[in-house]
Design a protein around this motif. Structure first.
Motif, PDB file in Angstrom:
ATOM      1  N   TYR A 102      44.654  68.042  36.367  1.00  0.00           N
ATOM      2  CA  TYR A 102      45.418  69.059  35.653  1.00  0.00           C
ATOM      3  C   TYR A 102      45.980  68.446  34.377  1.00  0.00           C
ATOM      4  O   TYR A 102      46.586  67.363  34.416  1.00  0.00           O
ATOM      5  CB  TYR A 102      46.547  69.570  36.542  1.00  0.00           C
ATOM      6  CG  TYR A 102      47.597  70.415  35.844  1.00  0.00           C
ATOM      7  CD1 TYR A 102      47.363  71.769  35.584  1.00  0.00           C
ATOM      8  CD2 TYR A 102      48.821  69.876  35.472  1.00  0.00           C
ATOM      9  CE1 TYR A 102      48.318  72.559  34.966  1.00  0.00           C
ATOM     10  CE2 TYR A 102      49.786  70.649  34.854  1.00  0.00           C
ATOM     11  CZ  TYR A 102      49.535  71.989  34.606  1.00  0.00           C
ATOM     12  OH  TYR A 102      50.485  72.762  33.985  1.00  0.00           O
ATOM     13  N   ALA A 104      48.241  69.510  30.891  1.00  0.00           N
ATOM     14  CA  ALA A 104      49.056  70.550  30.241  1.00  0.00           C
ATOM     15  C   ALA A 104      49.564  70.058  28.897  1.00  0.00           C
ATOM     16  O   ALA A 104      50.049  68.927  28.787  1.00  0.00           O
ATOM     17  CB  ALA A 104      50.232  70.932  31.130  1.00  0.00           C
ATOM     18  N   HIS A 106      52.150  71.353  25.816  1.00  0.00           N
ATOM     19  CA  HIS A 106      53.098  72.296  25.217  1.00  0.00           C
ATOM     20  C   HIS A 106      53.126  72.059  23.715  1.00  0.00           C
ATOM     21  O   HIS A 106      52.983  70.925  23.250  1.00  0.00           O
ATOM     22  CB  HIS A 106      54.507  72.080  25.771  1.00  0.00           C
ATOM     23  CG  HIS A 106      54.739  72.722  27.090  1.00  0.00           C
ATOM     24  ND1 HIS A 106      55.198  74.008  27.235  1.00  0.00           N
ATOM     25  CD2 HIS A 106      54.567  72.243  28.344  1.00  0.00           C
ATOM     26  CE1 HIS A 106      55.306  74.309  28.514  1.00  0.00           C
ATOM     27  NE2 HIS A 106      54.930  73.244  29.209  1.00  0.00           N
ATOM     28  N   GLU A 130      46.850  74.912  29.453  1.00  0.00           N
ATOM     29  CA  GLU A 130      46.631  74.219  30.720  1.00  0.00           C
ATOM     30  C   GLU A 130      45.142  74.204  31.039  1.00  0.00           C
ATOM     31  O   GLU A 130      44.458  75.217  30.867  1.00  0.00           O
ATOM     32  CB  GLU A 130      47.379  74.905  31.857  1.00  0.00           C
ATOM     33  CG  GLU A 130      48.881  74.981  31.665  1.00  0.00           C
ATOM     34  CD  GLU A 130      49.530  75.839  32.728  1.00  0.00           C
ATOM     35  OE1 GLU A 130      50.226  75.293  33.599  1.00  0.00           O
ATOM     36  OE2 GLU A 130      49.339  77.075  32.674  1.00  0.00           O
ATOM     37  N   TRP A 132      42.284  72.801  34.082  1.00  0.00           N
ATOM     38  CA  TRP A 132      41.975  72.201  35.381  1.00  0.00           C
ATOM     39  C   TRP A 132      40.529  71.708  35.340  1.00  0.00           C
ATOM     40  O   TRP A 132      39.592  72.498  35.153  1.00  0.00           O
ATOM     41  CB  TRP A 132      42.155  73.212  36.506  1.00  0.00           C
ATOM     42  CG  TRP A 132      43.589  73.543  36.795  1.00  0.00           C
ATOM     43  CD1 TRP A 132      44.378  73.008  37.768  1.00  0.00           C
ATOM     44  CD2 TRP A 132      44.406  74.515  36.123  1.00  0.00           C
ATOM     45  NE1 TRP A 132      45.627  73.561  37.744  1.00  0.00           N
ATOM     46  CE2 TRP A 132      45.680  74.486  36.744  1.00  0.00           C
ATOM     47  CE3 TRP A 132      44.199  75.388  35.049  1.00  0.00           C
ATOM     48  CZ2 TRP A 132      46.725  75.321  36.332  1.00  0.00           C
ATOM     49  CZ3 TRP A 132      45.231  76.204  34.639  1.00  0.00           C
ATOM     50  CH2 TRP A 132      46.486  76.167  35.280  1.00  0.00           C
ATOM     51  N   VAL A 340      45.754  67.761  41.304  1.00  0.00           N
ATOM     52  CA  VAL A 340      46.103  68.912  42.143  1.00  0.00           C
ATOM     53  C   VAL A 340      44.931  69.260  43.043  1.00  0.00           C
ATOM     54  O   VAL A 340      43.803  68.827  42.820  1.00  0.00           O
ATOM     55  CB  VAL A 340      46.501  70.133  41.290  1.00  0.00           C
ATOM     56  CG1 VAL A 340      47.752  69.836  40.472  1.00  0.00           C
ATOM     57  CG2 VAL A 340      45.365  70.557  40.371  1.00  0.00           C
ATOM     58  N   ASP A 345      46.459  75.395  40.587  1.00  0.00           N
ATOM     59  CA  ASP A 345      47.650  74.768  41.152  1.00  0.00           C
ATOM     60  C   ASP A 345      48.461  74.069  40.071  1.00  0.00           C
ATOM     61  O   ASP A 345      47.898  73.544  39.109  1.00  0.00           O
ATOM     62  CB  ASP A 345      47.272  73.732  42.208  1.00  0.00           C
ATOM     63  CG  ASP A 345      46.799  74.358  43.514  1.00  0.00           C
ATOM     64  OD1 ASP A 345      46.859  75.603  43.634  1.00  0.00           O
ATOM     65  OD2 ASP A 345      46.368  73.591  44.398  1.00  0.00           O
ATOM     66  N   LYS A 346      49.769  74.053  40.257  1.00  0.00           N
ATOM     67  CA  LYS A 346      50.660  73.295  39.377  1.00  0.00           C
ATOM     68  C   LYS A 346      51.184  72.079  40.139  1.00  0.00           C
ATOM     69  O   LYS A 346      51.408  72.145  41.340  1.00  0.00           O
ATOM     70  CB  LYS A 346      51.842  74.155  38.928  1.00  0.00           C
ATOM     71  CG  LYS A 346      51.466  75.414  38.162  1.00  0.00           C
ATOM     72  CD  LYS A 346      50.956  75.073  36.780  1.00  0.00           C
ATOM     73  CE  LYS A 346      50.734  76.330  35.949  1.00  0.00           C
ATOM     74  NZ  LYS A 346      52.005  76.971  35.536  1.00  0.00           N
ATOM     75  N   LYS A 349      57.190  69.377  40.961  1.00  0.00           N
ATOM     76  CA  LYS A 349      58.146  68.791  40.019  1.00  0.00           C
ATOM     77  C   LYS A 349      59.115  67.879  40.765  1.00  0.00           C
ATOM     78  O   LYS A 349      59.362  68.042  41.940  1.00  0.00           O
ATOM     79  CB  LYS A 349      58.912  69.901  39.290  1.00  0.00           C
ATOM     80  CG  LYS A 349      58.027  70.737  38.395  1.00  0.00           C
ATOM     81  CD  LYS A 349      58.826  71.751  37.614  1.00  0.00           C
ATOM     82  CE  LYS A 349      57.947  72.562  36.672  1.00  0.00           C
ATOM     83  NZ  LYS A 349      58.718  73.566  35.890  1.00  0.00           N
TER      84      LYS A 349
END
Length: 349
Positions: A102, A104, A106, A130, A132, A340, A345-346, A349
Protein backbone atom coordinates in the motif's frame (compact mmCIF):
# COMPACT_ATOMS: atom_id res chain seq x y z
CA UNK A 1 -3.37 40.21 -18.78
CA UNK A 2 -0.56 39.55 -16.25
CA UNK A 3 -1.65 37.41 -13.30
CA UNK A 4 -1.44 38.77 -9.78
CA UNK A 5 0.93 36.90 -7.47
CA UNK A 6 0.64 37.08 -3.69
CA UNK A 7 3.23 38.15 -1.18
CA UNK A 8 4.51 35.90 1.58
CA UNK A 9 2.49 37.88 4.14
CA UNK A 10 -0.72 37.54 2.12
CA UNK A 11 -0.26 33.80 1.68
CA UNK A 12 0.55 33.40 5.38
CA UNK A 13 -2.75 35.03 6.27
CA UNK A 14 -4.68 33.02 3.67
CA UNK A 15 -3.41 29.61 4.70
CA UNK A 16 -2.86 30.16 8.39
CA UNK A 17 -5.68 27.76 9.32
CA UNK A 18 -4.40 24.89 7.20
CA UNK A 19 -3.36 21.56 8.75
CA UNK A 20 0.25 20.57 9.03
CA UNK A 21 2.02 18.18 6.74
CA UNK A 22 1.57 18.58 2.99
CA UNK A 23 3.22 16.13 0.65
CA UNK A 24 3.57 16.23 -3.09
CA UNK A 25 4.17 13.69 -5.83
CA UNK A 26 7.33 13.83 -7.88
CA UNK A 27 5.25 14.25 -11.04
CA UNK A 28 3.39 17.24 -9.62
CA UNK A 29 6.66 18.76 -8.44
CA UNK A 30 8.32 18.51 -11.85
CA UNK A 31 5.25 19.91 -13.66
CA UNK A 32 4.99 22.75 -11.17
CA UNK A 33 8.57 23.88 -11.48
CA UNK A 34 8.59 23.69 -15.27
CA UNK A 35 5.46 25.80 -15.49
CA UNK A 36 6.68 28.36 -12.96
CA UNK A 37 10.00 28.94 -14.62
CA UNK A 38 8.51 28.89 -18.12
CA UNK A 39 6.23 31.72 -17.07
CA UNK A 40 9.21 34.06 -16.96
CA UNK A 41 9.53 33.68 -20.72
CA UNK A 42 5.97 33.04 -21.92
CA UNK A 43 2.80 34.53 -20.39
CA UNK A 44 -0.25 32.33 -19.89
CA UNK A 45 -3.67 32.63 -18.31
CA UNK A 46 -3.51 29.65 -16.00
CA UNK A 47 -0.96 27.72 -14.01
CA UNK A 48 -1.14 24.82 -11.62
CA UNK A 49 1.64 24.58 -9.10
CA UNK A 50 2.12 21.88 -6.51
CA UNK A 51 2.41 24.11 -3.45
CA UNK A 52 4.12 26.91 -5.39
CA UNK A 53 5.07 29.48 -2.80
CA UNK A 54 3.16 27.51 -0.17
CA UNK A 55 4.75 25.42 2.53
CA UNK A 56 2.08 24.39 5.00
CA UNK A 57 4.42 23.38 7.77
CA UNK A 58 3.12 24.94 10.97
CA UNK A 59 0.55 26.74 8.81
CA UNK A 60 2.85 29.28 7.18
CA UNK A 61 4.95 29.91 4.12
CA UNK A 62 8.59 29.20 4.90
CA UNK A 63 11.75 30.62 3.41
CA UNK A 64 14.62 28.22 4.09
CA UNK A 65 18.06 29.79 4.51
CA UNK A 66 21.00 28.54 2.50
CA UNK A 67 23.61 27.35 4.98
CA UNK A 68 26.39 26.06 2.74
CA UNK A 69 29.73 27.59 1.81
CA UNK A 70 31.01 28.27 -1.70
CA UNK A 71 33.29 25.25 -2.08
CA UNK A 72 32.10 22.46 -4.38
CA UNK A 73 32.70 19.40 -2.23
CA UNK A 74 30.34 17.64 0.16
CA UNK A 75 30.56 19.20 3.62
CA UNK A 76 31.71 17.24 6.65
CA UNK A 77 28.27 17.64 8.28
CA UNK A 78 26.52 16.21 5.22
CA UNK A 79 28.97 13.32 5.10
CA UNK A 80 28.40 12.54 8.78
CA UNK A 81 24.60 12.64 8.28
CA UNK A 82 24.81 10.20 5.38
CA UNK A 83 27.16 7.83 7.20
CA UNK A 84 24.86 7.70 10.21
CA UNK A 85 21.82 7.05 7.99
CA UNK A 86 23.64 4.30 6.10
CA UNK A 87 24.60 2.56 9.34
CA UNK A 88 21.11 2.89 10.86
CA UNK A 89 19.08 1.75 7.85
CA UNK A 90 16.91 -1.28 8.57
CA UNK A 91 14.88 -3.71 6.48
CA UNK A 92 11.34 -2.83 5.44
CA UNK A 93 8.36 -5.22 5.65
CA UNK A 94 7.78 -7.14 2.42
CA UNK A 95 4.39 -8.52 1.36
CA UNK A 96 3.76 -12.24 1.01
CA UNK A 97 2.44 -13.73 -2.22
CA UNK A 98 -1.17 -12.93 -1.27
CA UNK A 99 -0.60 -9.48 0.25
CA UNK A 100 -0.40 -5.98 -1.22
CA UNK A 101 2.00 -3.07 -0.95
CA UNK A 102 0.00 0.00 0.00
CA UNK A 103 1.42 3.40 -1.01
CA UNK A 104 -0.27 6.68 -0.08
CA UNK A 105 0.66 10.20 -1.16
CA UNK A 106 -0.96 13.32 0.29
CA UNK A 107 -0.51 16.67 -1.42
CA UNK A 108 -1.65 20.24 -1.14
CA UNK A 109 -1.63 21.67 -4.67
CA UNK A 110 -2.10 25.32 -5.52
CA UNK A 111 -4.26 25.97 -8.58
CA UNK A 112 -4.54 29.46 -10.08
CA UNK A 113 -6.55 30.80 -13.00
CA UNK A 114 -8.49 33.85 -14.12
CA UNK A 115 -12.20 34.33 -14.63
CA UNK A 116 -13.70 35.24 -17.98
CA UNK A 117 -13.21 38.91 -17.12
CA UNK A 118 -9.61 38.50 -15.98
CA UNK A 119 -10.11 38.39 -12.20
CA UNK A 120 -7.56 36.19 -10.40
CA UNK A 121 -8.57 32.95 -8.69
CA UNK A 122 -6.38 30.83 -6.45
CA UNK A 123 -7.32 27.71 -4.50
CA UNK A 124 -5.42 25.13 -2.45
CA UNK A 125 -6.46 21.54 -3.19
CA UNK A 126 -5.81 18.73 -0.73
CA UNK A 127 -5.30 15.56 -2.79
CA UNK A 128 -4.85 11.94 -1.77
CA UNK A 129 -3.51 9.24 -4.08
CA UNK A 130 -3.56 5.62 -2.85
CA UNK A 131 -2.24 2.59 -4.72
CA UNK A 132 -2.43 -1.10 -3.83
CA UNK A 133 0.27 -3.13 -5.61
CA UNK A 134 -0.01 -6.94 -5.69
CA UNK A 135 3.10 -9.03 -5.12
CA UNK A 136 2.56 -10.37 -8.63
CA UNK A 137 2.85 -7.05 -10.40
CA UNK A 138 1.16 -8.42 -13.53
CA UNK A 139 -2.04 -8.88 -11.51
CA UNK A 140 -4.64 -6.17 -10.99
CA UNK A 141 -3.59 -2.99 -9.18
CA UNK A 142 -6.02 -0.62 -7.47
CA UNK A 143 -5.71 3.16 -7.43
CA UNK A 144 -7.91 5.69 -5.66
CA UNK A 145 -7.58 9.44 -6.13
CA UNK A 146 -9.58 12.03 -4.26
CA UNK A 147 -9.67 15.76 -3.74
CA UNK A 148 -10.29 15.92 0.01
CA UNK A 149 -10.73 19.63 0.46
CA UNK A 150 -10.15 23.04 -1.07
CA UNK A 151 -9.46 26.43 0.45
CA UNK A 152 -9.81 29.75 -1.30
CA UNK A 153 -6.84 32.09 -1.27
CA UNK A 154 -8.12 34.59 -3.82
CA UNK A 155 -11.65 34.73 -5.23
CA UNK A 156 -14.72 32.77 -4.18
CA UNK A 157 -17.15 30.07 -5.24
CA UNK A 158 -19.63 32.77 -6.21
CA UNK A 159 -17.13 34.62 -8.39
CA UNK A 160 -16.05 31.43 -10.17
CA UNK A 161 -19.67 30.42 -10.75
CA UNK A 162 -20.68 33.79 -12.16
CA UNK A 163 -17.63 34.55 -14.31
CA UNK A 164 -16.12 31.12 -15.00
CA UNK A 165 -13.34 29.27 -13.21
CA UNK A 166 -10.81 29.21 -16.07
CA UNK A 167 -10.56 25.43 -15.80
CA UNK A 168 -9.63 25.54 -12.12
CA UNK A 169 -12.20 22.91 -11.15
CA UNK A 170 -11.74 20.52 -14.04
CA UNK A 171 -11.63 17.65 -11.53
CA UNK A 172 -14.39 17.23 -8.97
CA UNK A 173 -13.94 16.17 -5.37
CA UNK A 174 -15.35 12.65 -5.70
CA UNK A 175 -13.08 9.65 -5.30
CA UNK A 176 -11.90 8.21 -8.60
CA UNK A 177 -11.11 4.50 -8.61
CA UNK A 178 -9.15 2.73 -11.34
CA UNK A 179 -7.97 -0.84 -11.72
CA UNK A 180 -5.50 -2.33 -14.14
CA UNK A 181 -2.74 -4.93 -14.45
CA UNK A 182 0.84 -3.83 -13.85
CA UNK A 183 -0.31 -0.34 -12.93
CA UNK A 184 -1.72 0.33 -16.41
CA UNK A 185 -4.84 2.20 -15.39
CA UNK A 186 -7.57 3.29 -17.81
CA UNK A 187 -7.03 6.80 -19.10
CA UNK A 188 -3.25 6.72 -18.91
CA UNK A 189 -1.59 8.11 -22.03
CA UNK A 190 1.33 5.96 -23.26
CA UNK A 191 2.57 8.79 -25.46
CA UNK A 192 3.35 11.13 -22.55
CA UNK A 193 7.04 11.10 -21.74
CA UNK A 194 7.97 8.44 -24.28
CA UNK A 195 8.39 5.79 -21.57
CA UNK A 196 10.19 2.82 -23.19
CA UNK A 197 8.31 0.38 -20.95
CA UNK A 198 4.89 1.28 -22.36
CA UNK A 199 3.33 -1.68 -24.13
CA UNK A 200 5.78 -4.23 -22.78
CA UNK A 201 4.62 -7.25 -20.79
CA UNK A 202 4.86 -6.51 -17.10
CA UNK A 203 7.72 -8.95 -16.47
CA UNK A 204 9.80 -7.36 -19.24
CA UNK A 205 9.61 -3.77 -18.02
CA UNK A 206 13.05 -2.51 -17.10
CA UNK A 207 12.02 0.40 -14.88
CA UNK A 208 14.07 3.53 -14.24
CA UNK A 209 15.31 5.73 -11.43
CA UNK A 210 12.00 7.62 -11.47
CA UNK A 211 10.04 4.35 -11.76
CA UNK A 212 12.07 1.88 -9.69
CA UNK A 213 10.37 -1.46 -10.24
CA UNK A 214 11.92 -4.67 -8.82
CA UNK A 215 13.85 -5.42 -12.01
CA UNK A 216 15.47 -1.99 -12.00
CA UNK A 217 16.27 -2.15 -8.30
CA UNK A 218 17.89 -5.56 -8.78
CA UNK A 219 20.08 -4.10 -11.54
CA UNK A 220 21.67 -1.53 -9.23
CA UNK A 221 25.01 -2.41 -7.61
CA UNK A 222 25.28 -2.33 -3.82
CA UNK A 223 28.90 -1.22 -3.84
CA UNK A 224 28.67 2.50 -2.93
CA UNK A 225 31.25 3.61 -5.51
CA UNK A 226 29.78 1.51 -8.33
CA UNK A 227 26.30 2.69 -7.38
CA UNK A 228 27.42 6.32 -7.46
CA UNK A 229 29.06 5.83 -10.85
CA UNK A 230 25.81 4.42 -12.21
CA UNK A 231 23.73 7.21 -10.60
CA UNK A 232 26.02 9.97 -11.88
CA UNK A 233 26.14 8.59 -15.43
CA UNK A 234 22.38 8.03 -15.62
CA UNK A 235 21.82 11.53 -14.24
CA UNK A 236 23.96 13.03 -17.01
CA UNK A 237 26.55 14.40 -14.59
CA UNK A 238 24.02 16.70 -12.95
CA UNK A 239 23.87 16.87 -9.15
CA UNK A 240 20.22 17.98 -8.95
CA UNK A 241 19.11 15.13 -11.22
CA UNK A 242 21.24 12.69 -9.24
CA UNK A 243 19.71 13.72 -5.93
CA UNK A 244 16.20 13.50 -7.38
CA UNK A 245 16.89 10.06 -8.85
CA UNK A 246 18.32 8.84 -5.57
CA UNK A 247 15.22 10.10 -3.79
CA UNK A 248 12.91 7.94 -5.92
CA UNK A 249 14.85 4.80 -4.98
CA UNK A 250 15.12 5.73 -1.29
CA UNK A 251 11.34 6.25 -1.24
CA UNK A 252 10.57 2.89 -2.84
CA UNK A 253 9.20 0.33 -0.36
CA UNK A 254 10.69 -2.36 -2.61
CA UNK A 255 14.29 -1.12 -2.24
CA UNK A 256 16.30 -3.43 0.01
CA UNK A 257 18.08 -2.31 3.17
CA UNK A 258 21.43 -3.03 1.50
CA UNK A 259 20.58 -0.87 -1.50
CA UNK A 260 19.28 2.05 0.55
CA UNK A 261 22.31 1.94 2.84
CA UNK A 262 24.67 1.83 -0.16
CA UNK A 263 22.85 4.75 -1.76
CA UNK A 264 23.34 6.92 1.31
CA UNK A 265 27.06 6.14 1.14
CA UNK A 266 27.11 6.75 -2.62
CA UNK A 267 25.75 10.25 -2.06
CA UNK A 268 28.93 11.06 -0.12
CA UNK A 269 30.47 11.60 -3.57
CA UNK A 270 27.81 14.03 -4.79
CA UNK A 271 29.41 17.43 -5.52
CA UNK A 272 27.96 20.42 -3.71
CA UNK A 273 25.87 18.45 -1.19
CA UNK A 274 25.22 20.49 1.96
CA UNK A 275 23.28 20.28 5.20
CA UNK A 276 20.82 23.12 4.65
CA UNK A 277 18.59 22.58 7.67
CA UNK A 278 19.43 20.53 10.75
CA UNK A 279 15.81 20.11 11.90
CA UNK A 280 13.61 20.10 8.81
CA UNK A 281 9.91 19.38 9.35
CA UNK A 282 8.12 17.49 6.59
CA UNK A 283 4.65 16.04 7.05
CA UNK A 284 5.05 16.19 10.81
CA UNK A 285 8.35 14.29 10.70
CA UNK A 286 11.64 15.95 11.57
CA UNK A 287 14.93 15.13 9.89
CA UNK A 288 18.03 16.68 8.37
CA UNK A 289 17.77 18.35 4.97
CA UNK A 290 20.62 17.84 2.50
CA UNK A 291 20.62 19.96 -0.65
CA UNK A 292 22.35 20.75 -3.92
CA UNK A 293 21.73 23.98 -5.82
CA UNK A 294 21.23 24.69 -9.49
CA UNK A 295 20.82 27.98 -11.27
CA UNK A 296 17.24 28.67 -10.18
CA UNK A 297 16.37 26.06 -7.55
CA UNK A 298 17.80 23.93 -4.78
CA UNK A 299 16.75 20.31 -4.36
CA UNK A 300 16.75 18.81 -0.88
CA UNK A 301 16.27 15.33 0.51
CA UNK A 302 15.23 15.00 4.13
CA UNK A 303 16.37 11.99 6.14
CA UNK A 304 16.43 10.90 9.76
CA UNK A 305 20.07 9.95 10.30
CA UNK A 306 19.23 8.29 13.62
CA UNK A 307 16.93 5.69 12.06
CA UNK A 308 18.06 5.72 8.42
CA UNK A 309 14.50 6.66 7.44
CA UNK A 310 14.05 8.64 4.24
CA UNK A 311 11.40 11.28 4.89
CA UNK A 312 10.98 13.03 1.56
CA UNK A 313 12.12 15.76 -0.80
CA UNK A 314 11.52 19.43 -1.32
CA UNK A 315 12.50 22.11 -3.81
CA UNK A 316 13.43 25.68 -2.92
CA UNK A 317 13.56 28.69 -5.23
CA UNK A 318 16.93 30.42 -5.42
CA UNK A 319 15.59 33.18 -7.67
CA UNK A 320 12.18 34.88 -7.61
CA UNK A 321 9.61 33.46 -10.05
CA UNK A 322 6.14 34.90 -10.76
CA UNK A 323 6.46 37.05 -7.66
CA UNK A 324 7.41 34.14 -5.42
CA UNK A 325 10.43 35.21 -3.37
CA UNK A 326 13.76 33.44 -3.38
CA UNK A 327 14.12 31.00 -0.51
CA UNK A 328 10.52 29.77 -0.77
CA UNK A 329 9.74 26.06 -0.63
CA UNK A 330 7.75 25.35 -3.78
CA UNK A 331 7.16 21.62 -3.46
CA UNK A 332 7.30 18.59 -1.22
CA UNK A 333 7.11 14.86 -1.69
CA UNK A 334 6.47 12.38 1.09
CA UNK A 335 5.14 8.87 0.61
CA UNK A 336 3.88 6.44 3.27
CA UNK A 337 3.79 2.71 2.64
CA UNK A 338 2.67 -0.43 4.45
CA UNK A 339 1.84 -4.08 3.81
CA UNK A 340 -1.90 -4.95 3.81
CA UNK A 341 -3.88 -8.12 3.29
CA UNK A 342 -6.27 -7.05 0.52
CA UNK A 343 -6.63 -4.35 -2.14
CA UNK A 344 -8.56 -1.52 -0.54
CA UNK A 345 -7.34 -2.23 3.00
CA UNK A 346 -5.82 0.61 5.01
CA UNK A 347 -2.89 0.04 7.39
CA UNK A 348 -3.67 0.10 11.09
CA UNK A 349 -2.76 3.38 12.73
Amino acid sequence: MTEKMWTEEELDRAIGDQPEGPAFTAEARERALARMLAAEEKPRNRWLVAAAAVTLVAGSLIAVPALWSDDSGTTASAAETLRRAAAATTAQPRPSASQYQYVATHSWDLGSATTGTGKPLSVLFHNLNEVWIPTDRSAEWLERRAVLDRRWLVGSEELAASEGDGGLFAEDASTKERRGPCGDFPGMNPDLGGDPDWGRPCAERVGAWHEPNPRFLASLPTSPQALYDRLWTDSRDDAENALSNAGHVLASPEASRELRSALYEALLNLPGLRVVEAAANLDGRVGTALGVSGEKTRDDIIIDPGSGRYIGTRRVLLQPAEGVPAGTNISFSAVDSAVVEHAGDKPAK
